[in-house]
Design an enzyme around this catalytic site. Sequence first.
Site, PDB file in Angstrom:
ATOM      1  N   LYS A 202       0.837  -1.212   0.000  1.00 22.14           N
ATOM      2  CA  LYS A 202       0.000   0.000   0.000  1.00 22.14           C
ATOM      3  C   LYS A 202       0.863   1.250   0.000  1.00 22.14           C
ATOM      4  O   LYS A 202       0.632   2.189  -0.764  1.00 22.14           O
ATOM      5  CB  LYS A 202      -0.915   0.004   1.226  1.00 22.14           C
ATOM      6  CG  LYS A 202      -1.801   1.236   1.324  1.00 22.14           C
ATOM      7  CD  LYS A 202      -2.225   1.532   2.749  1.00 22.14           C
ATOM      8  CE  LYS A 202      -1.065   2.098   3.576  1.00 22.14           C
ATOM      9  NZ  LYS A 202      -1.475   2.521   4.931  1.00 22.14           N
ATOM     10  N   CYS A 272     -18.832   5.016   6.371  1.00 23.42           N
ATOM     11  CA  CYS A 272     -18.782   3.546   6.408  1.00 23.42           C
ATOM     12  C   CYS A 272     -17.744   3.107   7.450  1.00 23.42           C
ATOM     13  O   CYS A 272     -16.695   2.548   7.131  1.00 23.42           O
ATOM     14  CB  CYS A 272     -18.436   3.001   5.022  1.00 23.42           C
ATOM     15  SG  CYS A 272     -18.823   1.250   4.802  1.00 23.42           S
ATOM     16  N   CYS A 279     -25.183   3.825   8.198  1.00 20.62           N
ATOM     17  CA  CYS A 279     -25.929   3.456   6.996  1.00 20.62           C
ATOM     18  C   CYS A 279     -27.105   4.398   6.744  1.00 20.62           C
ATOM     19  O   CYS A 279     -27.474   4.641   5.589  1.00 20.62           O
ATOM     20  CB  CYS A 279     -26.429   2.012   7.106  1.00 20.62           C
ATOM     21  SG  CYS A 279     -25.104   0.778   7.187  1.00 20.62           S
ATOM     22  N   CYS A 282     -25.989   7.196   4.609  1.00 16.98           N
ATOM     23  CA  CYS A 282     -25.302   6.826   3.369  1.00 16.98           C
ATOM     24  C   CYS A 282     -26.250   6.864   2.180  1.00 16.98           C
ATOM     25  O   CYS A 282     -27.347   6.294   2.227  1.00 16.98           O
ATOM     26  CB  CYS A 282     -24.681   5.440   3.510  1.00 16.98           C
ATOM     27  SG  CYS A 282     -23.773   4.903   2.045  1.00 16.98           S
ATOM     28  N   CYS A 288     -26.654  -1.010  -1.225  1.00 20.06           N
ATOM     29  CA  CYS A 288     -25.465  -1.602  -0.584  1.00 20.06           C
ATOM     30  C   CYS A 288     -25.815  -2.987  -0.058  1.00 20.06           C
ATOM     31  O   CYS A 288     -26.732  -3.131   0.749  1.00 20.06           O
ATOM     32  CB  CYS A 288     -24.978  -0.724   0.560  1.00 20.06           C
ATOM     33  SG  CYS A 288     -23.602  -1.458   1.495  1.00 20.06           S
TER      34      CYS A 288
END
Length: 294
Positions: A202, A272, A279, A282, A288
């Site tokens: 990463k 998230c 949620c 969102c 989702c």
Amino acid sequence: MCAAVSAGGGRAAARRLGRAGGEAGVSRVHSTAGIPRRSRRRKSIAIAYESAQGDGAEQGTSEPQRPRWEPRDWRQQLERIQEMRRNRDAPVDEMGVEKCYDSSAPPQVMRYQVLLSLMLSSQTKDQVTSAAMLRLRQHGLTVDSILQMDDATLGRIIYPVGFWRNKVKYIKQTTAILKQKYGGDIPRTVEELVQLPGVGPKMAHLAMNIAWDSVSGIAVDTHVHRITNRLKWVKKETRYPEETRVALEDWLPRDLWREINWLLVGFGQQTCLPVNPRCNECLNQDICPAAKRH
């Protein structure tokens, strides 16, 4: 985690860093053109690829290619995440890597600071990494200054970043390698970057993006790993970030590789969340796959 670069703000600086590095040195990528293939299996794969693209295609005898797998609703989900990230007000936007290095320093020094900020960011919140980088810069953050600094002093400066004792050791080892092998600069390939102590995939992909303005792959941290599994952006559940990277690069258009880390890190910091995701706030709640389970 001080680990992502913003889609817009870091690009100009990255181009300056990359151009300066190109003028200062020559890429260390080694050619493998003369190495013979050792595996019969590898040969068969190459032949199959060539025949699909070559004579068979010209004669109209090749089999039609299967449609590439894509997650359901991914474009709509992405557009909604982009909308939720429009204000750029997550911790990564204010204290990400592009905010951690000294933009007035010489390009080689800036690249070194980018790498160090990435090393410090592992298992550490952006706020803590940013503060540690500021303290380091106040002491003069260069390859030579770190080599001249004793371990105890370095530890006091970077504390309380996660695993700070290990990071003292990795920073000193990596800095010595950069001095001896790369003339004080950082490597410009992922393969060489991940050979440095304390540098993982990463970090290497983010370093390539920010320091060298080169998109070498998708940088997958804990946020990207978690969110892409929740959204089912992988064919099957992945256990490790590197698995997730390979799965994403198999289908995600390359022109999205640069911004996907920045988008999902901020989204993971604000909405998230790892535990008790918001949620109800969102925009993807209705599409989702994981929304109903949280």
